[in-house]
Design an enzyme around this catalytic site. Structure first.
Site, PDB file in Angstrom:
ATOM      1  N   TYR A 145       0.857  -1.192   0.000  1.00  0.00           N
ATOM      2  CA  TYR A 145       0.000   0.000   0.000  1.00  0.00           C
ATOM      3  C   TYR A 145       0.881   1.226   0.000  1.00  0.00           C
ATOM      4  O   TYR A 145       1.832   1.305   0.786  1.00  0.00           O
ATOM      5  CB  TYR A 145      -0.925   0.008   1.224  1.00  0.00           C
ATOM      6  CG  TYR A 145      -1.827   1.228   1.302  1.00  0.00           C
ATOM      7  CD1 TYR A 145      -1.622   2.210   2.271  1.00  0.00           C
ATOM      8  CD2 TYR A 145      -2.868   1.410   0.393  1.00  0.00           C
ATOM      9  CE1 TYR A 145      -2.442   3.335   2.336  1.00  0.00           C
ATOM     10  CE2 TYR A 145      -3.692   2.534   0.461  1.00  0.00           C
ATOM     11  CZ  TYR A 145      -3.467   3.487   1.436  1.00  0.00           C
ATOM     12  OH  TYR A 145      -4.270   4.610   1.487  1.00  0.00           O
ATOM     13  N   ASP A 241       9.300   2.892  -0.362  1.00  0.00           N
ATOM     14  CA  ASP A 241       8.235   3.591   0.362  1.00  0.00           C
ATOM     15  C   ASP A 241       8.452   3.309   1.851  1.00  0.00           C
ATOM     16  O   ASP A 241       8.062   2.262   2.359  1.00  0.00           O
ATOM     17  CB  ASP A 241       6.864   3.100  -0.096  1.00  0.00           C
ATOM     18  CG  ASP A 241       5.743   3.754   0.696  1.00  0.00           C
ATOM     19  OD1 ASP A 241       4.561   3.579   0.329  1.00  0.00           O
ATOM     20  OD2 ASP A 241       6.031   4.436   1.696  1.00  0.00           O
ATOM     21  N   LYS A 269       4.366   9.875   8.352  1.00  0.00           N
ATOM     22  CA  LYS A 269       4.127   9.395   9.708  1.00  0.00           C
ATOM     23  C   LYS A 269       5.102   9.985  10.739  1.00  0.00           C
ATOM     24  O   LYS A 269       4.993  11.156  11.094  1.00  0.00           O
ATOM     25  CB  LYS A 269       4.122   7.862   9.729  1.00  0.00           C
ATOM     26  CG  LYS A 269       2.962   7.255   8.887  1.00  0.00           C
ATOM     27  CD  LYS A 269       2.984   5.750   8.909  1.00  0.00           C
ATOM     28  CE  LYS A 269       2.020   5.165   7.921  1.00  0.00           C
ATOM     29  NZ  LYS A 269       0.612   5.151   8.391  1.00  0.00           N
TER      30      LYS A 269
END
Ligand code: KE4
Length: 433
Positions: A145, A241, A269
């Site tokens: 994802y 990622d 994050k």
């Protein structure tokens, strides 16, 4: 069973105002059932819901809260910065400070651009990879994802060697065709994609420590190293990622832990310490293609705002303290071993994948879970749902999906770990049919 009447009331009210009553789908508890808890406050390793129930938190806002919630130095710095202006829409020195820290910590980054989310980081990195290579197609992995950019909302087409198909309404089929997909840890499938699309593939996007199929191991099999070699041979960019695993599995992320150098890195994050910050960066020759240096456009009203920059600076400052990761490692190892011991004692088959303070316990009879399809095909998702809700009743807050990771923070105490292991023993018993 504790009262959750106010959360139930709030969820009904929110459902009239917001799609699914939430601002991000996974929060709606669809895959585990039950009522999402509306949080009122959080501090350290604990969160409190609007009914006054307290939980040991292993979601940590899906990764950002590695220091724990409302960490005093971070809060004080944000309060102080806010008093001098929340956002300028103009350069500020805090952007320089955070950029210097990121470039110093993440081995492959020479130049970095700040954005406002992990999605912005990955969609910008994809546009950059296409602009830099002049190629349109890219490879991602089933179960990987990378945020909700159109090109990433794609599942494997019929037959692994064909084009991707949209995984969401609204993604044009012609656009999804540019996304090629392969299973984790299947280098032959990636080889086939390159053979069938010679000279057309701009990049491989991979979470070097996947956390969105639950935590996966792409290192032990040599898969990541093989992707690096393939990209070198084919003239494609390797894009890590590290939105989730960056600053999580090591100060310099997975690329530092594994000693593998990507061409571009996406971050999010933790880099914002709980405020909206994303970033993408890499080799200078690539990053100078980004506007206004080069022809690849990307922009953002709130990018680099002083408030978010200061939260990131204070967070990364604390990560760099001696012993920070060693303490996290010890706590996380003890927790996962204790949880697995509990599963064995309860006769519940389970395995765990863990890197540092991110892990997933899979309820499965298999010896290992190594790719996205393993989770749907070989994990007991119903059992997970019962276990999840039993843990909520025990005052432990886990991610509401078997396809997610759990996170340990610096604020989790030995008492938290002991209480979690004890709670899990009771939750396993409650969850058994
Ligand atoms: P955001 O746009 O949500 O900041 O980042 C997207 C993203 C990109 N890359 C990776 C590896 C990610 O894990 C994420 C977001 N992670 C999910 C958790 N599985 C965020 C939680 C949510 O979607 O609500």
């Amino acid at each position: 069973m504790t009262s959750i009447s106010r959360s139930q009331h709030d969820f009904a009210q929110a459902g009239r105002l917001l799609p699914g009553g939430v601002n991000s789908p996974v929060r709606a508890f669809k895959s585990v059932g039950g009522t999402p808890r509306f949080f009122a406050s959080a501090s350290g390793s604990h969160v409190q819901d609007v009914d006054g129930n307290d939980y040991i938190d292993y979601v940590g806002s899906w990764g950002p809260m590695i220091l724990g919630h409302a960490q005093p130095e971070v809060v004080r710095a944000v309060q102080e910065t806010a008093a001098s202006g929340m956002s300028f829409g103009a350069p500020c020195e805090l952007e320089i400070t955070l950029a210097e820290m990121v470039i110093d910590m993440v081995p492959s980054i020479e130049v970095v651009r700040f954005v406002n989310s992990g999605t912005e980081a990955t969609m910008s990195a994809l546009r950059l990879a296409r602009g830099f290579t002049g190629r349109d197609k890219f490879i991602k992995f089933d179960g990987g994802y990378h945020g909700h950019g159109d090109g990433f909302l794609v599942k494997a087409g019929s037959g692994a060697a064909t084009f991707g198909e949209p995984d969401s309404a609204g993604v044009p089929a012609d656009y999804a065709k540019l996304t090629l997909t392969a299973p984790f840890n299947d280098i032959a499938a990636v080889e086939r994609l390159f053979a069938d699309n010679r000279g057309e593939i701009a990049a491989i996007f991979v979470e070097p420590v996947p956390g969105n199929s639950g935590v996966m191991d792409l290192y032990s099999s040599g898969f990541l190293q093989q992707l690096r070699a393939l990209c070198d041979r084919e003239g494609a960019l390797l894009v890590f990622d590290e939105v989730m695993c960056g600053f999580r599995v090591a100060p310099g992320g997975a690329q530092q832990r594994f000693g593998i150098t990507p061409d571009l890195t996406c971050l999010g994050k933790i880099i914002g310490g709980g405020l909206p910050v994303g970033a993408y960066g890499g080799r200078e020759e690539i990053m100078r293609h980004i506007s206004p240096d080069g022809p690849v456009y990307q922009a953002g009203t709130l990018s680099g705002n002083p408030l978010a920059m200061r939260a990131g600076i204070e967070t990364l400052k604390q990560l760099r303290q001696p012993g920070f990761y060693e303490a996290l490692e010890a706590k996380s190892a003890r927790l996962v071993e204790g949880l697995l011991d509990g599963c064995r004692a309860a006769g519940v088959p389970a395995v765990a994948n863990r890197f540092g303070s991110m892990f997933t316990i899979f309820f499965t009879g298999r010896d290992a879970i190594t790719c996205g399809s393993d989770v749907g095909n070989h994990c007991d998702l119903d059992f997970f749902g019962r276990y999840f809700n039993a843990m909520l009743d025990e005052g432990v807050y886990l991610a509401p999906s078997q396809y997610e990771a759990a996170f340990v923070s610096a604020a989790h105490s030995d008492a938290d770990i002991d209480a979690t292991i004890a709670a899990a023993g009771r939750a396993l018993a409650a969850a058994k049919p």
